[in-house]
Structure formats: C-alpha cells, structure tokens
Design a protein around this motif. Structure first.
Motif, PDB file in Angstrom:
ATOM      1  N   GLU A  53       0.750  -1.236  -0.080  1.00 19.04           N
ATOM      2  CA  GLU A  53      -0.068  -0.149   0.067  1.00 19.04           C
ATOM      3  C   GLU A  53       0.782   1.316  -0.192  1.00 19.04           C
ATOM      4  OE1 GLU A  53      -0.890  -2.568   2.140  1.00 19.04           O
ATOM      5  OE2 GLU A  53      -2.489  -3.010   0.684  1.00 19.04           O
ATOM      6  N   GLN A  54       1.798   1.089   0.864  1.00 24.68           N
ATOM      7  CA  GLN A  54       2.823   2.368   0.760  1.00 24.68           C
ATOM      8  C   GLN A  54       3.739   2.654  -0.330  1.00 24.68           C
ATOM      9  OE1 GLN A  54       3.202   3.969   4.167  1.00 24.68           O
ATOM     10  NE2 GLN A  54       3.973   5.556   2.402  1.00 24.68           N
ATOM     11  N   HIS A  56       2.428   1.912  -3.378  1.00 20.23           N
ATOM     12  CA  HIS A  56       1.597   2.377  -4.437  1.00 20.23           C
ATOM     13  C   HIS A  56       1.327   3.656  -4.202  1.00 20.23           C
ATOM     14  CE1 HIS A  56      -1.649   1.692  -7.387  1.00 20.23           C
ATOM     15  NE2 HIS A  56      -2.417   2.506  -6.468  1.00 20.23           N
ATOM     16  N   GLN A  57       0.537   4.302  -2.937  1.00 18.71           N
ATOM     17  CA  GLN A  57       0.592   5.521  -2.607  1.00 18.71           C
ATOM     18  C   GLN A  57       1.852   6.490  -3.000  1.00 18.71           C
ATOM     19  OE1 GLN A  57      -2.459   6.355  -1.612  1.00 18.71           O
ATOM     20  NE2 GLN A  57      -1.576   8.550  -2.154  1.00 18.71           N
ATOM     21  N   ASP A  58       2.950   5.894  -2.571  1.00 21.76           N
ATOM     22  CA  ASP A  58       4.227   6.832  -2.678  1.00 21.76           C
ATOM     23  C   ASP A  58       4.498   6.851  -4.097  1.00 21.76           C
ATOM     24  OD1 ASP A  58       4.828   7.377  -0.143  1.00 21.76           O
ATOM     25  OD2 ASP A  58       6.445   5.928  -0.149  1.00 21.76           O
ATOM     26  N   ASP A  61       1.757   9.672  -5.438  1.00 20.77           N
ATOM     27  CA  ASP A  61       1.990  10.907  -4.905  1.00 20.77           C
ATOM     28  C   ASP A  61       3.461  11.516  -5.480  1.00 20.77           C
ATOM     29  OD1 ASP A  61       0.262  11.364  -2.898  1.00 20.77           O
ATOM     30  OD2 ASP A  61       1.394  10.275  -1.231  1.00 20.77           O
TER      31      ASP A  61
END
Ligand code: ADP
Length: 314
Positions: A53-54, A56-58, A61
């Motif tokens: 999840e991290q 993917h989000q990063d 972003d």
C-alpha cells in the motif's frame, strides 16, 4: 540534434526541498531544451520498501508531485521504471560484466555495511540498475545531487565495459550538478535527507514550515545563523538576502520569521497546484501509463541492439 536527459526520484516518502533544488527543478528547467525522460524509480524503492500500500501511494504521490512542480507531459516522458522491463533485463546483462570488488567500493553499499544494516542483493546492485536506467536512452545529461556522482561514474564504466567487450552500443552520459545546490543542507546543517529527519518537505503545510524553521540549529555567538542563511539562499536572491542578514545581525528570531514568510510564499502555490492534480487522479494515471508506453518504445529498440551484440538473437 536535440540532446537527451534522464533522471528520477525514488518513491520513498515525501520529497523535500533538497530533492527539488538539487535535482527536480533542473528537470523542469531543462525539459524545454532536452528530450526529457523523468522516471519514478519504483524498483529502486523496492530495495527498502516492502509495503504494497505504501509503495503504491508513494508512487502516485510522486507522479502528482512531478506534475505539480511543472513537468509538462507534452514536453517530457514521465514513466515508472516497473513499466519498462528492459531496465531490469539490461541490469542483468551488466551484472554479468561487473565484479563484486568493483561494486563493493560504492558509497551506498559501504555506508550500509558500516552501519551494520542488512544489505540485500538489490542494494548491492543498485548502481548497476541505475546504469541500465540511464544507458537505455542514449542519455547525454543526468541532473542529480552530488550524492549520486559516483553512480554516474559507474554508468560510464558500464558503457565502456560493454562497448569494449562486445560492440559500440552505449553512449557515455555526463552528470549535471548545479554547484550551489549540489548538497542542500537540512535544518541541522547536515545534508538534507529523508533518512536524517532534517527536511523541509517540498509541499509542507504552513505549520510544518514554521515548526521546521524554528527547529533549525543555530550556532549562538555568530552574527549570521549559517543554517538559516543556507536554506534562505535557495529561495531569495543573494543581494536581498545579504542586505536582510546584514540589517539583522544576531537577530535569529527576525531572520527565522523572514525565512518562514519566504518559504510559505514559495511553497503555497506549489501546494495549490498539487491539490488541483490530486483531483484529477484518473488523468494522472493515464499520463503515467502513456509515458510508460513511450519509454518502452525507446528502451526496447535499444535492447534489440544489446541482444544482438551479446549473441542471443537468432
Ligand atoms: P537517490 O537514491 O537517487 O538519491 P532520492 O529520491 O533520494 O534518490 O533523491 C532524488 C534526487 O535528489 C537525487 O538526484 C539526489 O542526488 C538529489 N538529492 C537528494 N538529497 C539532496 C540534497 N540534500 N541536496 C541536493 N540534492 C539532493
């Protein structure tokens, strides 16, 4: 002929003004003059991030950050490394031309060893993958901070090694380091770095800006607080800056307040642009997908030549 530029950032946490002034700003400034490739180095991030999840989000972003600082998808190719499998394929071929003792001299590996960190094979071979990233695109220039200088030397060495072992396929790239911002200092005076907890995030809120500026380490006794001045110099013209510091010798509070105001004036519009892109996430993903396709076209052409050169083509 138009020259080519490639650079990238790892999607690990939020970028800071050191990343921006040291490297990212150059991508934006140079995109008009160069054929520009800007990469989200997600396979490099995998060296240290194992949280789905991290990551993917990063990476989303970072894509939004790229657009917010002014990278123009009409002018440059923005893509993620994992969309172009040729990067890891070429890295394997380079791995087979690179010796362990040579890579053992790389700073990132030596630092990790010295700190007693667990070193995965990805970290050890990181400069080889970075070499592949660059050499696939016949790049002339790579804008980076000085901490990456050694990686460019390694990339050139990989090009030479391949060209002399097989046949001339790769062009040797040069780094573009802007001397004034080669190493942007953090709020403690050391190099600004995500891992030192000394950053001013590029999209910081007003509160974060205030908190971080107030925490800048000042050496009591000197007229000019050098850590405050060094960060201020990034965003204020030298003449104005020197006049301000001359008029307020020893007045650390006044100078920090002035820095807060200037940082807010610089960062607030970037935050606004970022917000606008956040609301267009489907467009953001589409730009990234298209960028991946375009980068893949160039990279796969190059890989054809590489495969022929090493003798695996029928
Ligand atoms: P990398 O592993 O490539 O250094 P980062 O995402 O940490 O990836 O950095 C992105 C870019 O920002 C790199 O070109 C790096 O050299 C540059 N950079 C990082 N910190 C600083 C700093 N404090 N001053 C100048 N440039 C920096």
């Amino acid at each position: 002929m138009q020259k080519t530029l490639l650079s990238g950032v790892k999607p690990t946490g939020r970028p800071h003004i050191g990343n921006y002034f040291g490297a990212m700003k150059q991508f934006v400034d140079l995109q008009h003059d160069y054929k520009t490739y800007v990469m989200i180095a997600d396979y490099h991030a995998l060296i240290s991030t194992h949280n789905k999840e991290q990551l993917h989000q990063d990476l989303l972003d970072l894509m939004i950050d790229y657009l917010a600082i002014g990278l123009d998808p009409e002018k440059c190719v923005i893509f993620k490394q994992s969309d172009v499998s040729e990067h890891t394929e070429l890295a394997w071929i380079f791995n087979c031309l690179t010796t362990m003792p040579y890579l053992m001299r790389a700073h990132a590996y030596k630092d990790a060893e010295a700190k007693g960190k667990e070193v995965n094979v990805g970290l050890f071979g990181y400069p080889v993958l970075m070499g592949a990233d660059i050499l696939l695109y016949d790049v002339d220039t790579v804008p980076i901070g000085i901490d990456n200088k050694q990686h460019l030397e390694i990339a050139r060495e990989l090009a030479r090694k391949f060209n002399t072992t097989f046949t001339e396929v790769f062009k040797e790239p040069t780094e573009a380091i802007v001397p004034e911002v080669a190493t942007v200092p953090g709020i403690d005076g050391q190099k600004m770095s995500k891992s030192y907890n000394n950053t001013i995030p590029l999209f910081a809120s007003d509160e974060e800006i205030k908190k971080q500026v107030m925490a800048i380490v000042t050496d009591s006794g000197s007229d000019i607080p050098k850590n405050v001045y060094a960060i201020h110099a990034l965003i204020k013209p030298k003449e104005e800056l020197d006049a301000l510091y001359e008029a307020n010798k020893g007045k650390y509070k006044v100078l920090k307040d002035a820095l807060i105001d200037d940082l807010i004036a610089f960062i607030a519009p970037l935050r606004e642009k970022r917000k606008a892109w956040e609301n267009r996430i489907d467009d953001v993903k589409e730009i990234l997908r298209k960028g991946g396709e375009e980068a893949k076209k160039t990279a796969s052409e190059k890989m054809k030549k590489v495969r022929e050169a090493i003798g695996v083509t029928l």
